[in-house]
Design a protein around this motif. Structure first.
Motif, mmCIF file in Angstrom:
data_model
loop_
_atom_site.group_PDB
_atom_site.id
_atom_site.type_symbol
_atom_site.label_atom_id
_atom_site.label_comp_id
_atom_site.label_asym_id
_atom_site.label_seq_id
_atom_site.Cartn_x
_atom_site.Cartn_y
_atom_site.Cartn_z
ATOM 1 N N ASN A 97 30.034 50.295 112.546
ATOM 2 C CA ASN A 97 29.852 48.870 112.790
ATOM 3 C C ASN A 97 29.860 48.022 111.526
ATOM 4 O O ASN A 97 30.306 46.867 111.561
ATOM 5 N N TYR A 98 29.381 48.581 110.414
ATOM 6 C CA TYR A 98 29.251 47.786 109.192
ATOM 7 C C TYR A 98 30.502 47.829 108.311
ATOM 8 O O TYR A 98 30.764 46.881 107.566
ATOM 9 N N ALA A 99 31.262 48.918 108.338
ATOM 10 C CA ALA A 99 32.442 49.015 107.459
ATOM 11 C C ALA A 99 33.457 47.902 107.710
ATOM 12 O O ALA A 99 33.963 47.299 106.747
ATOM 13 N N PRO A 100 33.797 47.545 108.968
ATOM 14 C CA PRO A 100 34.733 46.428 109.167
ATOM 15 C C PRO A 100 34.184 45.116 108.644
ATOM 16 O O PRO A 100 34.945 44.261 108.178
ATOM 17 N N TRP A 101 32.861 44.955 108.729
ATOM 18 C CA TRP A 101 32.230 43.717 108.253
ATOM 19 C C TRP A 101 32.405 43.572 106.741
ATOM 20 O O TRP A 101 32.552 42.463 106.233
ATOM 21 N N TRP A 102 32.380 44.688 106.001
ATOM 22 C CA TRP A 102 32.566 44.621 104.547
ATOM 23 C C TRP A 102 33.877 43.913 104.228
ATOM 24 O O TRP A 102 33.946 43.057 103.333
ATOM 25 N N ALA A 103 34.955 44.250 104.950
ATOM 26 C CA ALA A 103 36.255 43.626 104.704
ATOM 27 C C ALA A 103 36.311 42.199 105.233
ATOM 28 O O ALA A 103 36.746 41.282 104.531
ATOM 29 N N SER A 104 35.865 41.979 106.459
ATOM 30 C CA SER A 104 35.975 40.646 107.062
ATOM 31 C C SER A 104 35.142 39.620 106.297
ATOM 32 O O SER A 104 35.530 38.458 106.188
ATOM 33 N N HIS A 105 34.012 40.048 105.744
ATOM 34 C CA HIS A 105 33.166 39.138 104.971
ATOM 35 C C HIS A 105 33.925 38.599 103.758
ATOM 36 O O HIS A 105 33.984 37.388 103.519
ATOM 37 N N THR A 106 34.540 39.489 102.988
ATOM 38 C CA THR A 106 35.283 39.069 101.788
ATOM 39 C C THR A 106 36.488 38.213 102.159
ATOM 40 O O THR A 106 36.748 37.176 101.535
ATOM 41 N N LEU A 107 37.227 38.618 103.186
ATOM 42 C CA LEU A 107 38.417 37.874 103.578
ATOM 43 C C LEU A 107 38.070 36.461 104.032
ATOM 44 O O LEU A 107 38.797 35.504 103.730
ATOM 45 N N ASP A 108 36.985 36.307 104.750
ATOM 46 C CA ASP A 108 36.572 34.983 105.207
ATOM 47 C C ASP A 108 36.231 34.065 104.039
ATOM 48 O O ASP A 108 36.624 32.891 104.012
ATOM 49 N N TRP A 109 35.510 34.586 103.046
ATOM 50 C CA TRP A 109 35.129 33.746 101.899
ATOM 51 C C TRP A 109 36.345 33.397 101.056
ATOM 52 O O TRP A 109 36.449 32.290 100.515
ATOM 53 N N LEU A 110 37.289 34.319 100.925
ATOM 54 C CA LEU A 110 38.510 34.012 100.184
ATOM 55 C C LEU A 110 39.359 32.975 100.921
ATOM 56 O O LEU A 110 40.024 32.140 100.309
ATOM 57 N N LYS A 111 39.314 33.007 102.234
ATOM 58 C CA LYS A 111 40.146 32.111 103.042
ATOM 59 C C LYS A 111 39.536 30.709 103.168
ATOM 60 O O LYS A 111 40.234 29.704 103.016
ATOM 61 N N TYR A 112 38.228 30.638 103.420
ATOM 62 C CA TYR A 112 37.608 29.350 103.725
ATOM 63 C C TYR A 112 36.795 28.761 102.563
ATOM 64 O O TYR A 112 36.405 27.600 102.621
ATOM 65 N N GLY A 113 36.521 29.558 101.540
ATOM 66 C CA GLY A 113 35.728 29.057 100.425
ATOM 67 C C GLY A 113 36.457 27.967 99.648
ATOM 68 O O GLY A 113 37.650 28.098 99.354
ATOM 69 N N LYS A 114 35.763 26.890 99.299
ATOM 70 C CA LYS A 114 36.393 25.755 98.612
ATOM 71 C C LYS A 114 36.669 26.064 97.136
ATOM 72 O O LYS A 114 37.685 25.678 96.585
ATOM 73 N N ARG A 115 35.748 26.736 96.508
ATOM 74 C CA ARG A 115 35.905 27.089 95.084
ATOM 75 C C ARG A 115 35.166 28.402 94.890
ATOM 76 O O ARG A 115 33.940 28.431 94.937
ATOM 77 N N VAL A 116 35.890 29.471 94.701
ATOM 78 C CA VAL A 116 35.300 30.816 94.743
ATOM 79 C C VAL A 116 35.426 31.512 93.390
ATOM 80 O O VAL A 116 36.528 31.582 92.825
ATOM 81 N N HIS A 117 34.292 32.001 92.880
ATOM 82 C CA HIS A 117 34.281 32.825 91.664
ATOM 83 C C HIS A 117 33.884 34.239 92.076
ATOM 84 O O HIS A 117 32.764 34.483 92.524
#
Length: 573
Positions: free
Chosen positions: A464-484
């Motif tokens: 249950n948690y392994a897919p979340w590891w990927a989706s979490h990063t992808l969401d922040w890269l996609k929707y984040g306004k300014r990401v470091h």
């Protein structure tokens, strides 16, 4: 008998009549009594509602998992809470599919189980399984002299709750090689055994905290050799070994306090610098020098330890360096140059997220940011244990505008767009999953029990948690306004330069002396001791194939945004 019953009934009737007359004469008292009764009932009701809300935790919306495909982010479930405006979310995050059937084992129960498994010595009752699973090797029963101890490091006593594991863990945390138990309740630590071996029958006293195990005897030590992690092994008692360094150009400026010590040893130099309330203890033959890490002596340029291999005059098995190469230890003195913290002087509407998948080092990063900036960090959640450990921004609402950045594990477009910028922490999923599993079943610095690792909880958790590891990063890269992006592994490997970049990203001025102080205080209160490590790989081939697929997806997403991909050390070949 009838007369007795009648008399008792009469007494009760007279008592009730008196109460009635009392309240009839004093109506105000009657209404006061009723008001107190209703108030008490209301408090009980509110308490029970709060308790069930904290334990039930069933308010999170359900987002179905649709699986993983090869396209970036496509089919990855977004697992996290939907943003609820000003409502304070509960400190609880996990994939939806785990909530319905998960039954968590209480922390006290799992810890109790650990203490009675493979850590003990019980004479002839030791089995082959005990020997296979243990991380501390029992080496025998030894004579102990109260005037000249066999183990001469730190010691502590507990005449009610002493256990074998507790003694081992305390000694391991301080970097000692040996842990010894005596008189059922006394624990001694040391780097070498300075006593004679004796018959096993003389170590015959039960541990005060666990009757099934033996903890030495009268003037007799049950001694274990500890299998320390590499980091724990770099300690020497209360001091942390920093390495071998070339003599600084200006010794007086770099290490202002010095003295010649007869029969020099590590303990003597560390004790002297500790008494002077200085952070560094540097050994140079018979000279002991003390100071702070500064631009004059940064401790960034390590030398080969063989250059410092000259033995101490007071202890043959210790190294004391020489005139040109110093052996350096960090004492337990707190470096106060980076300990002051405060809220932002003026509230801000510019909100910066400190985002990560659970287990990716968010709490550690908060600790580092607070030390480096002198400003409190906030949280999308409220964790009382973190507040009690000094994270005072934990109590503020995340939109308060008083903190330099806000911890969050959330993902999804609406949640991410609530922030104006973000520091995104990414960690090796194999490590992050294990860290979060330990936190889930053992607390922030505890460990999951063997029963949890080998039971059904671990496979279900990974699923249950392994897919979340990927989706979490992808969401922040996609929707984040300014990401470091900050990779946990790179932060650990090169803390100084990585923290410098983070401070600049937060729009603050960099203080190099403060960052050097951060390096010395980097662990804080959230480091697990190095003694308990799994001796087997908990991941199956099927789990690894799935997780490697997620790593490739995240690596591809990072490179598409002209960022460095995931670190080589866990990138699938």
């Amino acid at each position: 008998l009838c007369c007795s019953v009648g008399k008792e009934a009469g007494r009760m009737a007279r008592l009730l009549l008196k109460v009635q007359r009392y309240f009839r004469r004093k109506p105000v008292r009657f209404f006061s009594f009723i008001l107190l009764y209703l108030t008490a009932g209301s408090l009980v009701f509110l308490h029970s509602s709060f308790s069930s809300d904290r334990s039930g935790r069933s308010r999170e919306p359900l987002v179905p998992d649709t699986g993983i495909t090869t396209e970036e982010g496509h089919g990855l479930s977004r697992i996290g809470r939907v943003f609820k405006g000003s409502k304070r979310p509960l400190h609880h995050y996990r994939p939806h599919q785990m909530k319905a059937n998960e039954q968590e084992t209480p922390e006290w129960a799992s810890r109790g189980a650990e203490h009675t498994t493979s850590w003990s010595h019980r004479g002839n009752r030791r089995t082959s399984k005990d020997t296979e699973d243990e991380r501390a090797k029992y080496i025998g029963c030894y004579i102990d002299d109260t005037q000249k101890r066999s183990l001469r490091g730190v010691s502590f006593f507990d005449y009610k709750k002493m256990t074998v594991f507790r003694c081992q863990d305390n000694c391991a945390e301080r970097g000692y090689l040996y842990a010894g138990l005596e008189f059922g309740a006394e624990c001694y630590c040391g780097h070498k055994i300075q006593g004679q071996n004796t018959s096993e029958n003389e170590c015959n006293m039960e541990c005060k905290g666990e009757k099934i195990n033996l903890c030495g005897g009268a003037n007799r030590l049950s001694i274990y050799r500890l299998e320390l992690s590499q980091e724990s092994a770099r300690r020497y008692g209360s001091a942390l070994f920093k390495g071998c360094f070339h003599r600084p150009d200006n010794v007086t400026l770099a290490l202002p306090v010095s003295a010649v010590i007869e029969k020099m040893s590590v303990d003597k130099c560390v004790d002297m610098c500790t008494e002077k309330e200085l952070v560094l203890a540097a050994l140079s033959g018979d000279h002991c020098l003390c100071g702070f890490p500064t631009s004059h002596f940064t401790l960034h340029e390590h030398e080969d330890e063989q250059l410092c291999a000259q033995h101490c005059s007071g202890e043959d098995f210790e190294s004391c360096g020489n005139e040109n190469y110093f052996v350096v230890y960090q004492t337990q003195v707190q470096d106060n140059r980076c300990m002051d913290r405060r809220f932002l002087p003026a509230r801000t509407k510019f909100l910066v997220a400190l985002a990560s998948f659970p287990g990716a080092g968010n709490t550690w990063a908060r600790h580092l940011i607070e030390l480096a900036t002198g400003l409190y960090t906030g949280s999308f959640y409220f964790d009382g244990s973190l507040y009690n450990k000094g994270f005072k921004g934990e109590r503020d609402h995340w939109r308060s505008g008083r903190t330099i950045c806000i911890k969050t594990h959330e993902s999804g477009k609406k949640e991410i767009e609530a922030f104006d910028a973000s520091i995104l922490m990414i960690r090796n999923p194999y490590k992050a999953l294990m860290a979060e599993f330990n936190r889930k079943y053992g607390g922030h610095i505890g460990f999951a029990s063997q029963a949890h690792w080998k039971g059904k909880e671990w496979p279900e958790f990974v699923k249950n948690y392994a897919p979340w590891w990927a989706s979490h990063t992808l969401d922040w890269l996609k929707y984040g306004k300014r990401v470091h992006v900050v990779h946990f592994e790179e932060l650990k490997r090169d803390l100084f330069s990585q923290m410098k970049k983070m401070v600049v990203f937060l729009g603050l001025e960099v203080s190099e002396d403060r960052l050097l102080c951060v390096e010395g205080q980097k662990d804080g209160n959230f480091k697990r001791s190095g003694l308990r490590k799994l001796e087997y790989d908990p991941y199956t081939n099927e789990m690894r194939a799935s997780i490697d697929g997620f790593i490739r997806i995240v690596n591809m997403a990072l490179k598409k945004r002209n960022m460095s991909g995931v670190p080589e050390e866990y990138r699938p070949r």
